[in-house]
Design a protein around this motif. Structure first.
Motif, PDB file in Angstrom:
ATOM      1  N   ALA A 342       0.821  -1.213   0.000  1.00 20.95           N
ATOM      2  CA  ALA A 342       0.000   0.000   0.000  1.00 20.95           C
ATOM      3  C   ALA A 342       0.851   1.257   0.000  1.00 20.95           C
ATOM      4  O   ALA A 342       0.438   2.293  -0.550  1.00 20.95           O
ATOM      5  N   GLU A 343       2.028   1.211   0.602  1.00 22.64           N
ATOM      6  CA  GLU A 343       2.905   2.385   0.616  1.00 22.64           C
ATOM      7  C   GLU A 343       3.389   2.757  -0.778  1.00 22.64           C
ATOM      8  O   GLU A 343       3.736   3.912  -1.034  1.00 22.64           O
ATOM      9  N   LEU A 344       3.402   1.799  -1.708  1.00 21.10           N
ATOM     10  CA  LEU A 344       3.939   2.050  -3.048  1.00 21.10           C
ATOM     11  C   LEU A 344       2.874   2.500  -4.042  1.00 21.10           C
ATOM     12  O   LEU A 344       3.212   2.891  -5.161  1.00 21.10           O
ATOM     13  N   ILE A 345       1.608   2.455  -3.658  1.00 21.00           N
ATOM     14  CA  ILE A 345       0.526   2.757  -4.599  1.00 21.00           C
ATOM     15  C   ILE A 345       0.408   4.257  -4.820  1.00 21.00           C
ATOM     16  O   ILE A 345       0.490   5.049  -3.880  1.00 21.00           O
ATOM     17  N   PRO A 364       3.392  -0.761 -18.208  1.00 18.28           N
ATOM     18  CA  PRO A 364       4.047   0.362 -17.517  1.00 18.28           C
ATOM     19  C   PRO A 364       3.898   0.310 -16.007  1.00 18.28           C
ATOM     20  O   PRO A 364       4.657   0.970 -15.299  1.00 18.28           O
ATOM     21  N   PHE A 365       2.942  -0.466 -15.502  1.00 15.34           N
ATOM     22  CA  PHE A 365       2.719  -0.524 -14.050  1.00 15.34           C
ATOM     23  C   PHE A 365       1.767  -1.672 -13.741  1.00 15.34           C
ATOM     24  O   PHE A 365       1.154  -2.269 -14.643  1.00 15.34           O
ATOM     25  N   ILE A 366       1.659  -1.978 -12.462  1.00 18.74           N
ATOM     26  CA  ILE A 366       0.618  -2.877 -11.956  1.00 18.74           C
ATOM     27  C   ILE A 366      -0.595  -2.017 -11.620  1.00 18.74           C
ATOM     28  O   ILE A 366      -0.475  -1.010 -10.910  1.00 18.74           O
ATOM     29  N   GLY A 367      -1.755  -2.399 -12.125  1.00 17.99           N
ATOM     30  CA  GLY A 367      -2.951  -1.584 -11.940  1.00 17.99           C
ATOM     31  C   GLY A 367      -3.974  -2.247 -11.044  1.00 17.99           C
ATOM     32  O   GLY A 367      -4.287  -3.431 -11.209  1.00 17.99           O
ATOM     33  N   PHE A 368      -4.496  -1.464 -10.090  1.00 18.34           N
ATOM     34  CA  PHE A 368      -5.589  -1.899  -9.219  1.00 18.34           C
ATOM     35  C   PHE A 368      -6.761  -0.951  -9.484  1.00 18.34           C
ATOM     36  O   PHE A 368      -6.653   0.258  -9.225  1.00 18.34           O
ATOM     37  N   ILE A 369      -7.868  -1.482  -9.987  1.00 25.06           N
ATOM     38  CA  ILE A 369      -8.990  -0.645 -10.420  1.00 25.06           C
ATOM     39  C   ILE A 369      -9.818  -0.258  -9.210  1.00 25.06           C
ATOM     40  O   ILE A 369     -10.387  -1.120  -8.524  1.00 25.06           O
ATOM     41  N   LYS A 370      -9.904   1.034  -8.952  1.00 22.02           N
ATOM     42  CA  LYS A 370     -10.755   1.545  -7.877  1.00 22.02           C
ATOM     43  C   LYS A 370     -12.154   1.860  -8.389  1.00 22.02           C
ATOM     44  O   LYS A 370     -13.153   1.472  -7.790  1.00 22.02           O
ATOM     45  N   GLU A 407     -10.561  -5.165  -9.202  1.00 28.54           N
ATOM     46  CA  GLU A 407      -9.784  -6.134  -9.978  1.00 28.54           C
ATOM     47  C   GLU A 407      -8.456  -5.500 -10.359  1.00 28.54           C
ATOM     48  O   GLU A 407      -8.292  -4.279 -10.325  1.00 28.54           O
ATOM     49  N   SER A 408      -7.495  -6.333 -10.736  1.00 25.91           N
ATOM     50  CA  SER A 408      -6.141  -5.856 -11.029  1.00 25.91           C
ATOM     51  C   SER A 408      -5.630  -6.528 -12.293  1.00 25.91           C
ATOM     52  O   SER A 408      -6.211  -7.501 -12.788  1.00 25.91           O
ATOM     53  N   PHE A 409      -4.532  -6.006 -12.813  1.00 23.33           N
ATOM     54  CA  PHE A 409      -3.930  -6.562 -14.022  1.00 23.33           C
ATOM     55  C   PHE A 409      -2.439  -6.249 -14.043  1.00 23.33           C
ATOM     56  O   PHE A 409      -1.944  -5.365 -13.339  1.00 23.33           O
ATOM     57  N   ALA A 410      -1.704  -7.039 -14.871  1.00 23.15           N
ATOM     58  CA  ALA A 410      -0.282  -6.826 -15.204  1.00 23.15           C
ATOM     59  C   ALA A 410       0.658  -7.106 -14.042  1.00 23.15           C
ATOM     60  O   ALA A 410       1.803  -6.635 -14.061  1.00 23.15           O
ATOM     61  N   GLU A 411       0.263  -7.903 -13.038  1.00 25.80           N
ATOM     62  CA  GLU A 411       1.194  -8.198 -11.934  1.00 25.80           C
ATOM     63  C   GLU A 411       2.404  -8.988 -12.428  1.00 25.80           C
ATOM     64  O   GLU A 411       3.552  -8.586 -12.217  1.00 25.80           O
ATOM     65  N   GLY A 433      -5.143   2.605  -8.836  1.00 27.62           N
ATOM     66  CA  GLY A 433      -3.982   2.629  -7.963  1.00 27.62           C
ATOM     67  C   GLY A 433      -2.874   1.854  -8.650  1.00 27.62           C
ATOM     68  O   GLY A 433      -3.059   0.679  -9.003  1.00 27.62           O
ATOM     69  N   ILE A 434      -1.756   2.485  -8.884  1.00 30.77           N
ATOM     70  CA  ILE A 434      -0.694   1.858  -9.684  1.00 30.77           C
ATOM     71  C   ILE A 434       0.582   1.716  -8.861  1.00 30.77           C
ATOM     72  O   ILE A 434       0.831   2.485  -7.929  1.00 30.77           O
ATOM     73  N   ILE A 435       1.375   0.703  -9.224  1.00 27.33           N
ATOM     74  CA  ILE A 435       2.711   0.504  -8.661  1.00 27.33           C
ATOM     75  C   ILE A 435       3.676   0.444  -9.834  1.00 27.33           C
ATOM     76  O   ILE A 435       3.588  -0.454 -10.685  1.00 27.33           O
ATOM     77  N   LYS A 436       4.597   1.370  -9.919  1.00 20.28           N
ATOM     78  CA  LYS A 436       5.552   1.430 -11.020  1.00 20.28           C
ATOM     79  C   LYS A 436       6.641   0.369 -10.839  1.00 20.28           C
ATOM     80  O   LYS A 436       6.963  -0.017  -9.709  1.00 20.28           O
TER      81      LYS A 436
END
Length: 506
Positions: A342-345, A364-370, A407-411, A433-436
């Motif tokens: 969560a600190e990286l989002i 380009p990133f890991i995406g978490f759909i809000k 839901e999320s994608f690209a992990e 919410g993305i994590i680069k």
């Protein structure tokens, strides 16, 4: 002797005769005059009229019974509006009693009557559309237009409003007052350029009002950010306003200005929002000296600013943790790895029809759909027939599914440094919410292994047969819709019906 019938107070059901002298008349002031008629509560009156046994010709009751009459007379006082109970301190003077709301106010509103004191003067409507030859009809409009367009007048009005609202204690201000403060402070350059709107909204709730009535008093700017609302002050140091966290301050103390060359007037700021480490609150850093007899300031204390920033961070962190927990694959994670992720989002927003990532490229990133929804597309090679009859292979994209909130994608694409197996295109406005990828290095090995074990490739289990089958189904559906539309147009045109023309335009 003249006589008249009169109602008996002792027995209301009986009448008696009043005898007057010969040639005389019964005086009108035999009964006490009611100066303030009591207000009637018509709901209570209807309840009294519904007492069983009262005379009601419509329902066939031709005479009131003694029991019904007695019950009505015992309860008839309830139909008058009762005097409201006084709250707080007692009123000791008649003048203050007159300023209170009238006893008739409750019922007057219900009956549609308006008291003279409550009548508002009708707002005069200037004849804008109607042409007149009287200059007095147009002068108010001209003056109002000048007042709105003059920046100096707008600034003065804003400062007056700031003084009026900020004099209230924070717990006395209403949400409308705080919104007014926010909208006005945004018009001043320092707040617009240095404080984001979400933080400024929170600071409007905790800002204070300070008044210094004597000149030559020192105001320590290291205790908070001050905005001059009235009066004039002279800076003691340079700089007098912190815009870079105190990086330009000289050590141990800045040079004092013996004869100030500039003065700060209404609308200008001095002081700091962030605490300067190594400097006491009573130091001369960012301090000023009052020059007028009555100086007023809007102050945001350093401690309140730090508390607001901490609350905003905690709120955002909780929101990020809840976003992770809403995704099914992260519900069983231990608490510590969740907090680290969560600190990286970071938050990002995309408009509709935006390509986030294309198939065959690095994500380009890991995406978490809000919020929002996106389409997942896969590529397929199909045979396309040209107008001349020749066939050639073409690559087309097929919508294979959708991803929505939680839901999320690209992990795995980011963790394993692989090309993603599908294209992601936004269908609506999306908040992610993305994590680069560069931040993944800050995670420990255990958390990275949890990522790999908890996730699968986004729509990576689809075979080429599944993709081609889905493409065929979508093509057949599209061709069928086109065929139905063509048949409908032929039937309409065969009867001479042209939608949008002639009588069909209605």
């Amino acid at each position: 002797m003249n006589h008249t019938e009169k109602f008996s107070e002792e027995n209301p059901s009986e009448f008696f005769f009043v005898v007057a002298p010969k040639g005389g008349h019964v005086r009108n002031n035999d009964m006490p005059k009611i100066e303030k008629p009591p207000a009637i509560d018509y709901e209570k009156l209807r309840e009294l009229c519904r007492i069983e046994g009262l005379k009601d010709l419509q329902n066939g009751v031709h005479q009131t019974t003694e029991e019904a009459h007695q019950m009505f007379m015992e309860n008839y006082t309830s139909m008058f509006v009762q005097k409201p109970k006084k709250l707080g301190f007692p009123i000791h003077s008649e003048q203050r009693e007159q300023n209170k709301a009238s006893l008739l106010s409750v019922t007057q509103n219900a009956t549609g009557k308006t008291m003279e004191t409550e009548k508002k003067k009708p707002k005069k409507e200037w004849p804008v559309d109607k042409i007149t030859h009287d200059i007095r009809d147009y002068m108010p409009l001209l003056h109002k237009q000048r007042k709105i367009e003059d920046p100096q007048l707008i600034r003065q009005e804003n400062l007056k409003t700031l003084r009026r609202i900020s004099k209230k204690l924070p717990f006395q201000r209403t949400p409308a007052d705080n919104d007014k403060l926010f909208n006005i402070l945004r018009t001043f350059p320092f707040f617009k350029e240095n404080i984001p709107d979400p933080i400024l909204k929170e600071l409007c709730v905790v800002c204070l009002h300070e008044t210094w009535r004597d000149p030559e008093f020192t105001i320590f700017g290291n205790t908070g950010l001050h905005m001059v609302l009235h009066g004039k002050v002279a800076p003691m140091t340079h700089p007098y306003l912190n815009t870079d966290d105190g990086a330009s301050l000289r050590s141990p103390t800045p040079l004092l200005v013996n004869e100030p060359e500039e003065f700060l007037t209404a609308g200008q700021c001095f002081g700091t929002l962030r605490k300067i480490e190594g400097r006491e609150p009573s130091s001369k850093v960012y301090s000023v000296i009052t020059q007028d007899n009555h100086c007023e300031f809007l102050k945001i204390p350093v401690a309140d600013y730090a508390r607001v920033i901490e609350q905003i961070k905690q709120r955002e962190h909780t929101e990020k943790v809840n976003l992770l927990l809403s995704c099914g694959q992260y519900k069983l994670w231990p608490r510590q790895p969740l907090l680290q992720v969560a600190e990286l989002i970071e938050w990002i927003t995309y408009p509709p029809n935006t390509v986030i990532v294309s198939e065959g490229y690095m994500a380009p990133f890991i995406g978490f759909i809000k919020e929002g929804e996106c389409h997942i597309l896969r590529q397929v090679e199909v045979m396309h027939t040209l107008p001349n009859g020749k066939k050639e292979k073409r690559t087309k994209q097929v919508v294979m599914g959708r991803l929505g909130s939680s839901e999320s994608f690209a992990e795995l694409s980011v963790l394993l440094n692989e090309q993603i197996t599908c294209s992601v295109i936004t269908a609506t406005e999306m908040t992610l919410g993305i994590i680069k990828p560069e931040k993944i290095k800050n995670l420990d090995e255990v958390t990275i292994q949890l990522f790999k074990q908890s996730n699968n490739r986004t729509f990576g289990d689809l075979t080429m047969d599944d993709i081609q089958e889905e493409y065929m189904q979508q093509e057949l559906k599209r061709e069928w819709n086109e065929f139905k539309h063509g048949v409908l147009l032929d039937v309409i045109n065969s009867r001479g019906i042209r939608p949008g023309y002639g009588k069909w335009s209605k």
